[in-house]
Design a protein around this motif. Structure first.
Motif, PDB file in Angstrom:
ATOM      1  N   ASP A  85       0.825  -1.214   0.000  1.00  0.00           N
ATOM      2  CA  ASP A  85       0.000   0.000   0.000  1.00  0.00           C
ATOM      3  C   ASP A  85       0.854   1.256   0.000  1.00  0.00           C
ATOM      4  O   ASP A  85       1.804   1.377   0.771  1.00  0.00           O
ATOM      5  CB  ASP A  85      -0.925   0.023   1.225  1.00  0.00           C
ATOM      6  CG  ASP A  85      -2.049  -0.989   1.143  1.00  0.00           C
ATOM      7  OD1 ASP A  85      -2.340  -1.469   0.029  1.00  0.00           O
ATOM      8  OD2 ASP A  85      -2.636  -1.299   2.191  1.00  0.00           O
ATOM      9  N   GLY A  86       0.492   2.182  -0.884  1.00  0.00           N
ATOM     10  CA  GLY A  86       1.161   3.468  -0.951  1.00  0.00           C
ATOM     11  C   GLY A  86       2.545   3.434  -1.566  1.00  0.00           C
ATOM     12  O   GLY A  86       3.258   4.435  -1.534  1.00  0.00           O
ATOM     13  N   CYS A  87       2.946   2.289  -2.106  1.00  0.00           N
ATOM     14  CA  CYS A  87       4.283   2.143  -2.679  1.00  0.00           C
ATOM     15  C   CYS A  87       4.181   1.692  -4.131  1.00  0.00           C
ATOM     16  O   CYS A  87       3.104   1.383  -4.625  1.00  0.00           O
ATOM     17  CB  CYS A  87       5.077   1.089  -1.892  1.00  0.00           C
ATOM     18  SG  CYS A  87       5.323   1.522  -0.164  1.00  0.00           S
ATOM     19  N   TRP A  88       5.306   1.642  -4.789  1.00  0.00           N
ATOM     20  CA  TRP A  88       5.366   1.105  -6.134  1.00  0.00           C
ATOM     21  C   TRP A  88       4.986  -0.369  -6.077  1.00  0.00           C
ATOM     22  O   TRP A  88       5.252  -1.042  -5.080  1.00  0.00           O
ATOM     23  CB  TRP A  88       6.765   1.254  -6.699  1.00  0.00           C
ATOM     24  CG  TRP A  88       7.130   2.669  -7.020  1.00  0.00           C
ATOM     25  CD1 TRP A  88       7.450   3.657  -6.124  1.00  0.00           C
ATOM     26  CD2 TRP A  88       7.183   3.262  -8.300  1.00  0.00           C
ATOM     27  NE1 TRP A  88       7.706   4.833  -6.789  1.00  0.00           N
ATOM     28  CE2 TRP A  88       7.550   4.612  -8.139  1.00  0.00           C
ATOM     29  CE3 TRP A  88       6.962   2.785  -9.592  1.00  0.00           C
ATOM     30  CZ2 TRP A  88       7.706   5.482  -9.196  1.00  0.00           C
ATOM     31  CZ3 TRP A  88       7.125   3.656 -10.655  1.00  0.00           C
ATOM     32  CH2 TRP A  88       7.488   4.989 -10.455  1.00  0.00           C
ATOM     33  N   SER A  89       4.383  -0.877  -7.143  1.00  0.00           N
ATOM     34  CA  SER A  89       4.094  -2.302  -7.281  1.00  0.00           C
ATOM     35  C   SER A  89       5.019  -2.853  -8.355  1.00  0.00           C
ATOM     36  O   SER A  89       5.401  -2.142  -9.287  1.00  0.00           O
ATOM     37  CB  SER A  89       2.639  -2.518  -7.705  1.00  0.00           C
ATOM     38  OG  SER A  89       1.763  -2.073  -6.704  1.00  0.00           O
ATOM     39  N   TYR A  90       5.382  -4.107  -8.225  1.00  0.00           N
ATOM     40  CA  TYR A  90       6.326  -4.739  -9.138  1.00  0.00           C
ATOM     41  C   TYR A  90       5.705  -5.981  -9.753  1.00  0.00           C
ATOM     42  O   TYR A  90       5.075  -6.778  -9.055  1.00  0.00           O
ATOM     43  CB  TYR A  90       7.588  -5.166  -8.385  1.00  0.00           C
ATOM     44  CG  TYR A  90       8.416  -4.005  -7.915  1.00  0.00           C
ATOM     45  CD1 TYR A  90       9.535  -3.613  -8.629  1.00  0.00           C
ATOM     46  CD2 TYR A  90       8.090  -3.299  -6.761  1.00  0.00           C
ATOM     47  CE1 TYR A  90      10.309  -2.539  -8.210  1.00  0.00           C
ATOM     48  CE2 TYR A  90       8.849  -2.233  -6.339  1.00  0.00           C
ATOM     49  CZ  TYR A  90       9.966  -1.858  -7.066  1.00  0.00           C
ATOM     50  OH  TYR A  90      10.719  -0.790  -6.649  1.00  0.00           O
ATOM     51  N   VAL A  91       5.917  -6.187 -11.059  1.00  0.00           N
ATOM     52  CA  VAL A  91       5.487  -7.395 -11.757  1.00  0.00           C
ATOM     53  C   VAL A  91       6.747  -8.081 -12.273  1.00  0.00           C
ATOM     54  O   VAL A  91       7.607  -7.437 -12.887  1.00  0.00           O
ATOM     55  CB  VAL A  91       4.540  -7.075 -12.934  1.00  0.00           C
ATOM     56  CG1 VAL A  91       4.142  -8.358 -13.667  1.00  0.00           C
ATOM     57  CG2 VAL A  91       3.304  -6.335 -12.447  1.00  0.00           C
ATOM     58  N   PHE A  92       6.839  -9.382 -12.017  1.00  0.00           N
ATOM     59  CA  PHE A  92       7.983 -10.174 -12.442  1.00  0.00           C
ATOM     60  C   PHE A  92       7.518 -11.311 -13.330  1.00  0.00           C
ATOM     61  O   PHE A  92       6.447 -11.875 -13.123  1.00  0.00           O
ATOM     62  CB  PHE A  92       8.720 -10.757 -11.225  1.00  0.00           C
ATOM     63  CG  PHE A  92       9.262  -9.715 -10.300  1.00  0.00           C
ATOM     64  CD1 PHE A  92      10.467  -9.086 -10.562  1.00  0.00           C
ATOM     65  CD2 PHE A  92       8.559  -9.350  -9.162  1.00  0.00           C
ATOM     66  CE1 PHE A  92      10.963  -8.104  -9.717  1.00  0.00           C
ATOM     67  CE2 PHE A  92       9.044  -8.370  -8.309  1.00  0.00           C
ATOM     68  CZ  PHE A  92      10.250  -7.744  -8.585  1.00  0.00           C
ATOM     69  N   SER A 126      16.774 -13.533 -10.024  1.00  0.00           N
ATOM     70  CA  SER A 126      15.546 -13.766 -10.794  1.00  0.00           C
ATOM     71  C   SER A 126      14.627 -12.546 -10.761  1.00  0.00           C
ATOM     72  O   SER A 126      13.865 -12.319 -11.702  1.00  0.00           O
ATOM     73  CB  SER A 126      14.800 -14.998 -10.275  1.00  0.00           C
ATOM     74  OG  SER A 126      14.330 -14.783  -8.959  1.00  0.00           O
ATOM     75  N   LEU A 127      14.709 -11.747  -9.700  1.00  0.00           N
ATOM     76  CA  LEU A 127      13.890 -10.539  -9.611  1.00  0.00           C
ATOM     77  C   LEU A 127      14.565  -9.350 -10.281  1.00  0.00           C
ATOM     78  O   LEU A 127      13.906  -8.344 -10.549  1.00  0.00           O
ATOM     79  CB  LEU A 127      13.548 -10.220  -8.153  1.00  0.00           C
ATOM     80  CG  LEU A 127      12.809 -11.313  -7.381  1.00  0.00           C
ATOM     81  CD1 LEU A 127      12.389 -10.787  -6.010  1.00  0.00           C
ATOM     82  CD2 LEU A 127      11.612 -11.852  -8.139  1.00  0.00           C
ATOM     83  N   LYS A 128      15.856  -9.458 -10.556  1.00  0.00           N
ATOM     84  CA  LYS A 128      16.541  -8.436 -11.352  1.00  0.00           C
ATOM     85  C   LYS A 128      16.263  -8.682 -12.829  1.00  0.00           C
ATOM     86  O   LYS A 128      15.851  -7.786 -13.554  1.00  0.00           O
ATOM     87  CB  LYS A 128      18.049  -8.467 -11.091  1.00  0.00           C
ATOM     88  CG  LYS A 128      18.452  -7.952  -9.731  1.00  0.00           C
ATOM     89  CD  LYS A 128      19.959  -8.057  -9.541  1.00  0.00           C
ATOM     90  CE  LYS A 128      20.377  -7.546  -8.176  1.00  0.00           C
ATOM     91  NZ  LYS A 128      21.825  -7.692  -7.952  1.00  0.00           N
ATOM     92  N   ARG A 129      16.489  -9.914 -13.272  1.00  0.00           N
ATOM     93  CA  ARG A 129      16.291 -10.278 -14.688  1.00  0.00           C
ATOM     94  C   ARG A 129      14.826 -10.312 -15.077  1.00  0.00           C
ATOM     95  O   ARG A 129      14.478 -10.037 -16.217  1.00  0.00           O
ATOM     96  CB  ARG A 129      16.886 -11.659 -14.967  1.00  0.00           C
ATOM     97  CG  ARG A 129      18.373 -11.741 -14.937  1.00  0.00           C
ATOM     98  CD  ARG A 129      18.847 -13.129 -15.378  1.00  0.00           C
ATOM     99  NE  ARG A 129      18.080 -14.217 -14.815  1.00  0.00           N
ATOM    100  CZ  ARG A 129      18.355 -14.854 -13.679  1.00  0.00           C
ATOM    101  NH1 ARG A 129      19.403 -14.514 -12.974  1.00  0.00           N
ATOM    102  NH2 ARG A 129      17.601 -15.846 -13.245  1.00  0.00           N
ATOM    103  N   GLY A 130      13.968 -10.700 -14.142  1.00  0.00           N
ATOM    104  CA  GLY A 130      12.566 -10.929 -14.464  1.00  0.00           C
ATOM    105  C   GLY A 130      11.652  -9.731 -14.314  1.00  0.00           C
ATOM    106  O   GLY A 130      10.442  -9.853 -14.492  1.00  0.00           O
ATOM    107  N   LEU A 131      12.202  -8.557 -13.991  1.00  0.00           N
ATOM    108  CA  LEU A 131      11.349  -7.378 -13.809  1.00  0.00           C
ATOM    109  C   LEU A 131      10.630  -7.040 -15.113  1.00  0.00           C
ATOM    110  O   LEU A 131      11.258  -6.854 -16.148  1.00  0.00           O
ATOM    111  CB  LEU A 131      12.166  -6.180 -13.335  1.00  0.00           C
ATOM    112  CG  LEU A 131      11.365  -4.899 -13.092  1.00  0.00           C
ATOM    113  CD1 LEU A 131      10.351  -5.091 -11.961  1.00  0.00           C
ATOM    114  CD2 LEU A 131      12.302  -3.747 -12.773  1.00  0.00           C
ATOM    115  N   VAL A 132       9.314  -6.983 -15.056  1.00  0.00           N
ATOM    116  CA  VAL A 132       8.484  -6.661 -16.219  1.00  0.00           C
ATOM    117  C   VAL A 132       8.006  -5.216 -16.129  1.00  0.00           C
ATOM    118  O   VAL A 132       8.049  -4.474 -17.102  1.00  0.00           O
ATOM    119  CB  VAL A 132       7.262  -7.606 -16.303  1.00  0.00           C
ATOM    120  CG1 VAL A 132       6.296  -7.168 -17.391  1.00  0.00           C
ATOM    121  CG2 VAL A 132       7.717  -9.032 -16.520  1.00  0.00           C
ATOM    122  N   ALA A 133       7.547  -4.827 -14.944  1.00  0.00           N
ATOM    123  CA  ALA A 133       7.013  -3.473 -14.776  1.00  0.00           C
ATOM    124  C   ALA A 133       7.127  -3.045 -13.328  1.00  0.00           C
ATOM    125  O   ALA A 133       7.066  -3.860 -12.410  1.00  0.00           O
ATOM    126  CB  ALA A 133       5.557  -3.418 -15.218  1.00  0.00           C
TER     127      ALA A 133
END
Length: 145
Positions: A85-92, A126-133
């Motif tokens: 909540d209130g922060c950026w959201s990340y899609v992997f 995997s969260l560095k390479r897999g960042l989508v948005a």
């Protein structure tokens, strides 16, 4: 596993399926319908296996784990999102059925972030390479003039 090959919610992890506050307000959202790299429609789907692995990895953490039927990231296969909540959201994307510990490690970093961003340092590969948005919180967006 039920007759459709889906792992049921694990009642031993009440935070996973509840609306209780999670660590730093972090929720891991897993696409349970994602297919593996072959595109196989077998059950359980690779996304359901990932969701199960995330729940297992988060068993001792106060992190909410939820599933969704589709994140619309099919070209990047197994997908998940980290929300706070209130922060950026990340899609992997480009995850594997055993990426649960990486998602939980990312959620732990996110939960302690003071600026609402997941720090790059310490983030699993995997969260560095897999960042989508990376999606900003609505409060930080501006109207188009």
């Amino acid at each position: 596993m039920d007759r459709d090959g889906i792992f049921p919610a694990e009642p031993a992890d009440p935070v996973s399926e509840s609306n209780a506050p999670a660590m730093g307000g972090v929720t891991i959202l897993v696409c349970a319908t994602c297919r593996d790299e072959t595109g196989s429609d077998t059950h359980p789907r690779a996304g359901a296996l990932l969701a199960h692995d995330v729940r297992r990895a988060a068993a001792d953490a106060d992190i909410r784990v939820r599933t969704v039927e589709c994140l619309g990231n099919c070209k990047r296969r197994l997908s998940a999102a980290l929300l706070r909540d209130g922060c950026w959201s990340y899609v992997f994307g480009d995850l594997t059925p055993d990426s649960g510990p990486d998602l939980v490690a990312g959620a732990r970093l996110f939960s302690t972030s003071e600026d609402g961003l997941i720090p790059w340092r310490g983030r699993p590969d995997s969260l560095k390479r897999g960042l989508v948005a990376r999606i900003p919180p609505l409060a930080s967006t501006k109207d188009v003039p």
